[in-house]
Design a protein around this motif. Structure first.
Motif, PDB file in Angstrom:
ATOM      1  N   GLU A  71     -28.803 -14.572  27.854  1.00 14.49           N
ATOM      2  CA  GLU A  71     -28.504 -14.439  26.442  1.00 14.49           C
ATOM      3  C   GLU A  71     -29.256 -12.995  26.172  1.00 14.49           C
ATOM      4  O   GLU A  71     -28.556 -12.275  25.666  1.00 14.49           O
ATOM      5  CB  GLU A  71     -29.152 -15.278  25.364  1.00 14.49           C
ATOM      6  CG  GLU A  71     -28.590 -16.763  25.458  1.00 14.49           C
ATOM      7  CD  GLU A  71     -29.171 -17.736  24.624  1.00 14.49           C
ATOM      8  OE1 GLU A  71     -29.986 -17.515  23.762  1.00 14.49           O
ATOM      9  OE2 GLU A  71     -28.716 -18.672  24.701  1.00 14.49           O
ATOM     10  N   GLU A  72     -30.252 -12.600  26.625  1.00 14.10           N
ATOM     11  CA  GLU A  72     -30.922 -11.182  26.202  1.00 14.10           C
ATOM     12  C   GLU A  72     -29.879 -10.164  26.945  1.00 14.10           C
ATOM     13  O   GLU A  72     -29.687  -9.091  26.415  1.00 14.10           O
ATOM     14  CB  GLU A  72     -32.123 -10.974  26.740  1.00 14.10           C
ATOM     15  CG  GLU A  72     -32.988  -9.871  26.367  1.00 14.10           C
ATOM     16  CD  GLU A  72     -34.585  -9.824  26.737  1.00 14.10           C
ATOM     17  OE1 GLU A  72     -34.816  -8.575  27.178  1.00 14.10           O
ATOM     18  OE2 GLU A  72     -34.788 -10.841  26.940  1.00 14.10           O
ATOM     19  N   ALA A  73     -29.749 -10.183  28.194  1.00 13.55           N
ATOM     20  CA  ALA A  73     -29.002  -9.579  28.878  1.00 13.55           C
ATOM     21  C   ALA A  73     -27.544  -9.357  28.200  1.00 13.55           C
ATOM     22  O   ALA A  73     -27.138  -8.382  28.335  1.00 13.55           O
ATOM     23  CB  ALA A  73     -28.714  -9.964  30.446  1.00 13.55           C
ATOM     24  N   ALA A  74     -26.990 -10.342  27.821  1.00 21.37           N
ATOM     25  CA  ALA A  74     -25.556 -10.279  27.182  1.00 21.37           C
ATOM     26  C   ALA A  74     -25.756  -9.685  26.062  1.00 21.37           C
ATOM     27  O   ALA A  74     -24.652  -8.902  25.765  1.00 21.37           O
ATOM     28  CB  ALA A  74     -25.145 -11.981  27.081  1.00 21.37           C
ATOM     29  N   GLY A  75     -26.776  -9.761  25.210  1.00 23.33           N
ATOM     30  CA  GLY A  75     -26.801  -8.939  23.955  1.00 23.33           C
ATOM     31  C   GLY A  75     -26.908  -7.554  24.399  1.00 23.33           C
ATOM     32  O   GLY A  75     -26.328  -6.593  23.624  1.00 23.33           O
ATOM     33  N   LYS A  76     -27.696  -7.182  25.342  1.00 24.76           N
ATOM     34  CA  LYS A  76     -27.838  -5.849  25.664  1.00 24.76           C
ATOM     35  C   LYS A  76     -26.634  -5.074  26.134  1.00 24.76           C
ATOM     36  O   LYS A  76     -26.246  -4.011  25.886  1.00 24.76           O
ATOM     37  CB  LYS A  76     -28.918  -5.536  26.675  1.00 24.76           C
ATOM     38  CG  LYS A  76     -30.313  -5.709  26.241  1.00 24.76           C
ATOM     39  CD  LYS A  76     -31.600  -5.593  27.336  1.00 24.76           C
ATOM     40  CE  LYS A  76     -32.872  -5.939  26.708  1.00 24.76           C
ATOM     41  NZ  LYS A  76     -33.856  -5.708  27.846  1.00 24.76           N
ATOM     42  N   GLY A  77     -25.950  -6.090  27.002  1.00 21.92           N
ATOM     43  CA  GLY A  77     -24.650  -5.428  27.434  1.00 21.92           C
ATOM     44  C   GLY A  77     -23.629  -5.160  26.292  1.00 21.92           C
ATOM     45  O   GLY A  77     -22.878  -4.390  26.358  1.00 21.92           O
ATOM     46  N   GLN A  78     -23.786  -6.058  25.319  1.00 17.77           N
ATOM     47  CA  GLN A  78     -22.837  -5.969  24.185  1.00 17.77           C
ATOM     48  C   GLN A  78     -23.218  -4.628  23.280  1.00 17.77           C
ATOM     49  O   GLN A  78     -22.054  -4.091  22.963  1.00 17.77           O
ATOM     50  CB  GLN A  78     -22.720  -7.383  23.271  1.00 17.77           C
ATOM     51  CG  GLN A  78     -21.784  -7.168  22.111  1.00 17.77           C
ATOM     52  CD  GLN A  78     -21.698  -8.322  21.286  1.00 17.77           C
ATOM     53  OE1 GLN A  78     -22.503  -9.349  21.582  1.00 17.77           O
ATOM     54  NE2 GLN A  78     -20.979  -8.527  20.423  1.00 17.77           N
ATOM     55  N   ASP A  79     -24.272  -4.583  23.353  1.00 16.92           N
ATOM     56  CA  ASP A  79     -25.019  -3.277  22.444  1.00 16.92           C
ATOM     57  C   ASP A  79     -24.388  -2.041  23.296  1.00 16.92           C
ATOM     58  O   ASP A  79     -23.994  -1.113  22.441  1.00 16.92           O
ATOM     59  CB  ASP A  79     -26.658  -3.464  22.154  1.00 16.92           C
ATOM     60  CG  ASP A  79     -26.841  -4.594  21.431  1.00 16.92           C
ATOM     61  OD1 ASP A  79     -26.169  -5.002  20.638  1.00 16.92           O
ATOM     62  OD2 ASP A  79     -27.987  -4.806  21.227  1.00 16.92           O
ATOM     63  N   LEU A  80     -24.628  -2.045  24.597  1.00 15.97           N
ATOM     64  CA  LEU A  80     -24.146  -0.986  25.429  1.00 15.97           C
ATOM     65  C   LEU A  80     -22.805  -0.455  25.409  1.00 15.97           C
ATOM     66  O   LEU A  80     -22.148   0.579  25.245  1.00 15.97           O
ATOM     67  CB  LEU A  80     -24.536  -1.239  26.748  1.00 15.97           C
ATOM     68  CG  LEU A  80     -24.321   0.101  27.648  1.00 15.97           C
ATOM     69  CD1 LEU A  80     -25.194   1.210  27.199  1.00 15.97           C
ATOM     70  CD2 LEU A  80     -24.806  -0.353  29.220  1.00 15.97           C
ATOM     71  N   ALA A  81     -21.887  -1.614  25.477  1.00 13.26           N
ATOM     72  CA  ALA A  81     -20.552  -1.668  25.366  1.00 13.26           C
ATOM     73  C   ALA A  81     -20.032  -1.209  23.748  1.00 13.26           C
ATOM     74  O   ALA A  81     -19.201  -0.106  23.655  1.00 13.26           O
ATOM     75  CB  ALA A  81     -19.859  -2.972  25.571  1.00 13.26           C
ATOM     76  N   GLU A  82     -20.807  -1.406  22.802  1.00 11.48           N
ATOM     77  CA  GLU A  82     -20.496  -0.815  21.427  1.00 11.48           C
ATOM     78  C   GLU A  82     -20.826   0.347  21.583  1.00 11.48           C
ATOM     79  O   GLU A  82     -19.986   1.308  20.864  1.00 11.48           O
ATOM     80  CB  GLU A  82     -21.442  -1.962  20.539  1.00 11.48           C
ATOM     81  CG  GLU A  82     -20.596  -3.251  20.059  1.00 11.48           C
ATOM     82  CD  GLU A  82     -21.299  -3.784  19.343  1.00 11.48           C
ATOM     83  OE1 GLU A  82     -22.303  -3.625  18.806  1.00 11.48           O
ATOM     84  OE2 GLU A  82     -20.867  -5.202  19.136  1.00 11.48           O
ATOM     85  N   GLU A  83     -22.071   0.841  21.950  1.00  9.92           N
ATOM     86  CA  GLU A  83     -22.253   2.225  21.919  1.00  9.92           C
ATOM     87  C   GLU A  83     -21.501   3.209  22.602  1.00  9.92           C
ATOM     88  O   GLU A  83     -20.935   4.112  22.125  1.00  9.92           O
ATOM     89  CB  GLU A  83     -23.832   2.411  22.475  1.00  9.92           C
ATOM     90  CG  GLU A  83     -24.407   3.916  22.453  1.00  9.92           C
ATOM     91  CD  GLU A  83     -25.732   3.827  23.311  1.00  9.92           C
ATOM     92  OE1 GLU A  83     -26.093   4.746  23.780  1.00  9.92           O
ATOM     93  OE2 GLU A  83     -26.617   2.830  23.074  1.00  9.92           O
ATOM     94  N   LYS A  84     -21.117   2.664  23.969  1.00 12.45           N
ATOM     95  CA  LYS A  84     -20.285   3.335  24.684  1.00 12.45           C
ATOM     96  C   LYS A  84     -18.606   3.655  23.943  1.00 12.45           C
ATOM     97  O   LYS A  84     -18.027   4.660  24.081  1.00 12.45           O
ATOM     98  CB  LYS A  84     -19.776   2.870  26.033  1.00 12.45           C
ATOM     99  CG  LYS A  84     -21.139   3.098  26.946  1.00 12.45           C
ATOM    100  CD  LYS A  84     -21.520   4.689  27.105  1.00 12.45           C
ATOM    101  CE  LYS A  84     -22.880   4.536  27.844  1.00 12.45           C
ATOM    102  NZ  LYS A  84     -23.246   5.986  28.084  1.00 12.45           N
ATOM    103  N   THR A  85     -18.321   2.452  23.317  1.00 12.72           N
ATOM    104  CA  THR A  85     -17.214   2.428  22.619  1.00 12.72           C
ATOM    105  C   THR A  85     -16.959   3.618  21.332  1.00 12.72           C
ATOM    106  O   THR A  85     -16.134   4.445  21.286  1.00 12.72           O
ATOM    107  CB  THR A  85     -16.743   1.039  21.843  1.00 12.72           C
ATOM    108  OG1 THR A  85     -16.450   0.105  22.895  1.00 12.72           O
ATOM    109  CG2 THR A  85     -15.393   1.186  21.037  1.00 12.72           C
TER     110      THR A  85
END
Length: 158
Positions: A71-85
């Motif tokens: 869950e922590e990794a998924a959250g970090k991945g989502q934050d990174l994807a939003e930042e890159k977007t």
């Protein structure tokens, strides 16, 4: 990691012992059949030994630990994807404005502020540089029509 290495070493050693024992007897003899059967059971026992040491609490704790990590990794991945977007939208918006400014012979620096929506859009644009009144009015109209940023949220300086 050390447990995995020990497990692989145990399975490999058991396989070597079973194969040596099986090679000592003919395949067609009854003793050879028994040795291979006992060797297969021994190898199976060695391979399943880590599972026999587990209990429900161990498995449950293991699952909860890795679920939390996942869950922590998924959250970090989502934050990174939003930042890159956000970076991509900002970059493409700046490039679009600068390209249009260049066709009007205007030298600008552009800063784009995005909205906080799920899919961010340009909300405010800061433009700095020396621009003729004609180029400024053309760029204002273009930014309003093409990017949806009204003149009130286009801040011009310089």
């Amino acid at each position: 990691m050390k447990e995995l290495a020990n497990y692989i070493l145990s399975v490999t050693a058991a396989a070597v012992i079973v194969s040596i024992g099986a090679s000592l007897f003919s395949e067609k003899s009854s003793a050879g059949t028994i040795v291979r059967m006992v060797g297969g059971l021994f190898l199976t026992f060695i391979m399943l030994s880590p599972v026999t040491d587990w209990n429900f609490e161990t498995v449950s704790a293991f699952a909860h630990t890795y679920a939390a990590v996942g869950e922590e990794a998924a959250g970090k991945g989502q934050d990174l994807a939003e930042e890159k977007t956000r970076e991509i939208i900002t970059g493409k918006t700046c490039a679009y404005i600068l390209d249009k400014a260049e066709t009007l012979h205007a030298q600008l620096t552009v800063q784009v502020i995005l909205s906080d929506e799920e899919l961010p859009v340009p909300e405010r644009i800061y433009l700095t540089g020396q621009v003729s009144p004609y180029a400024r009015s053309m760029l204002q109209r273009l930014i309003e029509e093409e990017l949806g940023v009204p003149k009130e949220r286009q801040i011009w300086t310089g």
